[in-house]
Design a protein around this motif. Sequence first.
Motif, PDB file in Angstrom:
ATOM      1  N   ALA A 267       0.836  -1.209   0.000  1.00 32.56           N
ATOM      2  CA  ALA A 267       0.000   0.000   0.000  1.00 32.56           C
ATOM      3  C   ALA A 267       0.867   1.254   0.000  1.00 32.56           C
ATOM      4  O   ALA A 267       0.557   2.232  -0.684  1.00 32.56           O
ATOM      5  N   GLN A 268       1.957   1.228   0.747  1.00 27.74           N
ATOM      6  CA  GLN A 268       2.842   2.394   0.775  1.00 27.74           C
ATOM      7  C   GLN A 268       3.417   2.667  -0.609  1.00 27.74           C
ATOM      8  O   GLN A 268       3.476   3.814  -1.049  1.00 27.74           O
ATOM      9  N   GLN A 269       3.823   1.616  -1.313  1.00 33.06           N
ATOM     10  CA  GLN A 269       4.353   1.796  -2.670  1.00 33.06           C
ATOM     11  C   GLN A 269       3.288   2.369  -3.600  1.00 33.06           C
ATOM     12  O   GLN A 269       3.573   3.259  -4.401  1.00 33.06           O
ATOM     13  N   LYS A 270       2.074   1.861  -3.504  1.00 37.95           N
ATOM     14  CA  LYS A 270       0.991   2.330  -4.387  1.00 37.95           C
ATOM     15  C   LYS A 270       0.609   3.766  -4.050  1.00 37.95           C
ATOM     16  O   LYS A 270       0.378   4.578  -4.949  1.00 37.95           O
ATOM     17  N   LEU A 271       0.537   4.088  -2.768  1.00 36.29           N
ATOM     18  CA  LEU A 271       0.155   5.438  -2.367  1.00 36.29           C
ATOM     19  C   LEU A 271       1.243   6.465  -2.682  1.00 36.29           C
ATOM     20  O   LEU A 271       0.949   7.648  -2.839  1.00 36.29           O
ATOM     21  N   ALA A 272       2.482   6.016  -2.800  1.00 37.98           N
ATOM     22  CA  ALA A 272       3.582   6.937  -3.109  1.00 37.98           C
ATOM     23  C   ALA A 272       3.351   7.685  -4.417  1.00 37.98           C
ATOM     24  O   ALA A 272       3.877   8.778  -4.614  1.00 37.98           O
ATOM     25  N   ALA A 273       2.542   7.112  -5.294  1.00 37.23           N
ATOM     26  CA  ALA A 273       2.244   7.767  -6.570  1.00 37.23           C
ATOM     27  C   ALA A 273       1.203   8.879  -6.415  1.00 37.23           C
ATOM     28  O   ALA A 273       1.008   9.668  -7.331  1.00 37.23           O
ATOM     29  N   ARG A 274       0.550   8.937  -5.268  1.00 30.68           N
ATOM     30  CA  ARG A 274      -0.458   9.971  -5.034  1.00 30.68           C
ATOM     31  C   ARG A 274       0.201  11.170  -4.355  1.00 30.68           C
ATOM     32  O   ARG A 274       0.787  11.045  -3.304  1.00 30.68           O
ATOM     33  N   PHE A 275       0.090  12.319  -4.971  1.00 26.73           N
ATOM     34  CA  PHE A 275       0.621  13.571  -4.444  1.00 26.73           C
ATOM     35  C   PHE A 275       2.119  13.486  -4.140  1.00 26.73           C
ATOM     36  O   PHE A 275       2.572  13.920  -3.090  1.00 26.73           O
ATOM     37  N   PRO A 276       2.918  12.940  -5.042  1.00 26.24           N
ATOM     38  CA  PRO A 276       4.347  12.765  -4.744  1.00 26.24           C
ATOM     39  C   PRO A 276       5.096  14.080  -4.575  1.00 26.24           C
ATOM     40  O   PRO A 276       6.191  14.086  -4.013  1.00 26.24           O
ATOM     41  N   ASP A 277       4.514  15.180  -5.045  1.00 27.27           N
ATOM     42  CA  ASP A 277       5.203  16.467  -4.951  1.00 27.27           C
ATOM     43  C   ASP A 277       5.276  17.002  -3.527  1.00 27.27           C
ATOM     44  O   ASP A 277       6.166  17.772  -3.192  1.00 27.27           O
ATOM     45  N   PHE A 278       4.303  16.600  -2.670  1.00 25.37           N
ATOM     46  CA  PHE A 278       4.296  17.193  -1.338  1.00 25.37           C
ATOM     47  C   PHE A 278       3.917  16.243  -0.206  1.00 25.37           C
ATOM     48  O   PHE A 278       3.801  16.662   0.937  1.00 25.37           O
ATOM     49  N   ILE A 279       3.739  14.939  -0.509  1.00 22.25           N
ATOM     50  CA  ILE A 279       3.410  13.979   0.544  1.00 22.25           C
ATOM     51  C   ILE A 279       4.402  12.828   0.540  1.00 22.25           C
ATOM     52  O   ILE A 279       4.758  12.298  -0.500  1.00 22.25           O
ATOM     53  N   LYS A 280       4.820  12.458   1.742  1.00 24.07           N
ATOM     54  CA  LYS A 280       5.536  11.205   1.974  1.00 24.07           C
ATOM     55  C   LYS A 280       4.562  10.316   2.733  1.00 24.07           C
ATOM     56  O   LYS A 280       3.897  10.759   3.668  1.00 24.07           O
ATOM     57  N   TRP A 281       4.462   9.078   2.329  1.00 25.14           N
ATOM     58  CA  TRP A 281       3.530   8.141   2.958  1.00 25.14           C
ATOM     59  C   TRP A 281       4.280   7.227   3.917  1.00 25.14           C
ATOM     60  O   TRP A 281       5.363   6.752   3.613  1.00 25.14           O
ATOM     61  N   ASP A 282       3.671   6.977   5.054  1.00 30.16           N
ATOM     62  CA  ASP A 282       4.183   6.034   6.043  1.00 30.16           C
ATOM     63  C   ASP A 282       3.014   5.113   6.392  1.00 30.16           C
ATOM     64  O   ASP A 282       2.142   5.475   7.181  1.00 30.16           O
ATOM     65  N   VAL A 283       2.981   3.941   5.770  1.00 22.20           N
ATOM     66  CA  VAL A 283       1.876   3.001   5.962  1.00 22.20           C
ATOM     67  C   VAL A 283       2.378   1.852   6.825  1.00 22.20           C
ATOM     68  O   VAL A 283       3.419   1.263   6.532  1.00 22.20           O
ATOM     69  N   SER A 284       1.631   1.568   7.878  1.00 20.58           N
ATOM     70  CA  SER A 284       2.037   0.506   8.796  1.00 20.58           C
ATOM     71  C   SER A 284       0.798  -0.118   9.431  1.00 20.58           C
ATOM     72  O   SER A 284      -0.292   0.458   9.382  1.00 20.58           O
ATOM     73  N   PRO A 285       0.964  -1.296  10.031  1.00 20.34           N
ATOM     74  CA  PRO A 285      -0.170  -1.905  10.731  1.00 20.34           C
ATOM     75  C   PRO A 285      -0.590  -1.043  11.929  1.00 20.34           C
ATOM     76  O   PRO A 285       0.253  -0.402  12.570  1.00 20.34           O
ATOM     77  N   ARG A 286      -1.870  -1.053  12.207  1.00 21.87           N
ATOM     78  CA  ARG A 286      -2.385  -0.313  13.365  1.00 21.87           C
ATOM     79  C   ARG A 286      -2.443  -1.286  14.542  1.00 21.87           C
ATOM     80  O   ARG A 286      -3.478  -1.871  14.840  1.00 21.87           O
ATOM     81  N   ASP A 287      -1.327  -1.438  15.204  1.00 23.48           N
ATOM     82  CA  ASP A 287      -1.230  -2.358  16.326  1.00 23.48           C
ATOM     83  C   ASP A 287      -1.808  -1.753  17.600  1.00 23.48           C
ATOM     84  O   ASP A 287      -2.304  -2.469  18.462  1.00 23.48           O
ATOM     85  N   ASP A 288      -1.724  -0.450  17.740  1.00 22.41           N
ATOM     86  CA  ASP A 288      -2.214   0.239  18.929  1.00 22.41           C
ATOM     87  C   ASP A 288      -3.519   0.942  18.574  1.00 22.41           C
ATOM     88  O   ASP A 288      -3.528   1.936  17.850  1.00 22.41           O
ATOM     89  N   LYS A 289      -4.624   0.431  19.082  1.00 21.46           N
ATOM     90  CA  LYS A 289      -5.947   0.983  18.754  1.00 21.46           C
ATOM     91  C   LYS A 289      -6.146   2.379  19.341  1.00 21.46           C
ATOM     92  O   LYS A 289      -7.103   3.061  18.997  1.00 21.46           O
ATOM     93  N   ASN A 290      -5.248   2.812  20.226  1.00 25.46           N
ATOM     94  CA  ASN A 290      -5.341   4.166  20.776  1.00 25.46           C
ATOM     95  C   ASN A 290      -4.840   5.208  19.787  1.00 25.46           C
ATOM     96  O   ASN A 290      -5.112   6.392  19.944  1.00 25.46           O
ATOM     97  N   LEU A 291      -4.078   4.757  18.794  1.00 29.08           N
ATOM     98  CA  LEU A 291      -3.572   5.677  17.777  1.00 29.08           C
ATOM     99  C   LEU A 291      -4.599   5.816  16.667  1.00 29.08           C
ATOM    100  O   LEU A 291      -5.275   4.846  16.307  1.00 29.08           O
ATOM    101  N   PRO A 292      -4.720   7.004  16.097  1.00 31.36           N
ATOM    102  CA  PRO A 292      -5.682   7.190  14.999  1.00 31.36           C
ATOM    103  C   PRO A 292      -5.218   6.480  13.724  1.00 31.36           C
ATOM    104  O   PRO A 292      -4.040   6.148  13.582  1.00 31.36           O
TER     105      PRO A 292
END
Length: 109
Positions: free
Chosen positions: A36-61
Motif C-alpha cells: 500500500a505504501q508503494q501504491k500510495l507513493a504515486a499519489r501527491f508525490p510532490d508534497f506527501i511522503k507516505w508512512d503506511v504501517s499496521p495499526r497495532d495500537d488501537k489508541n492511535l488514529p
Amino acid sequence: MTQLPDNKKITVIFRIEAGCLGPQGANHVVDFSGVAQQKLAARFPDFIKWDVSPRDDKNLPELDYGIGSRLLTRDQAQRYLAALDTPIDDLEQQVFDHLPQLIDQYFGR
C-alpha cells in the motif's frame, strides 16, 4: 506544482487495521502495508511522503500527519495542506476510497 524537498513534505501516517483484510488479515497486514505504501507513493508525490504501517495500537488514529520527526495536530496539517490547495477532508476521503482497490489488487481480485 513544484516538488517540495523531502524535509518540507508532509508525512501522512496511515495505520492499517488487520481486520480490513479479512479473517486472516493478521497474516497479511505487514506485507499489505508495504504494498500500500508503494501504491500510495504515486499519489501527491510532490508534497506527501507516505508512512503506511499496521495499526497495532488501537489508541492511535488511523491517520496522523507530520513533518520531519514532528507530529502535527490535525489543524496544523489542515492549514499546511490548504496552502497546497488540498483540503484535508478530500485527501482523507481519497485515501479511504482507494483502500478497497488496494486490497483487491493485493489479493489479486
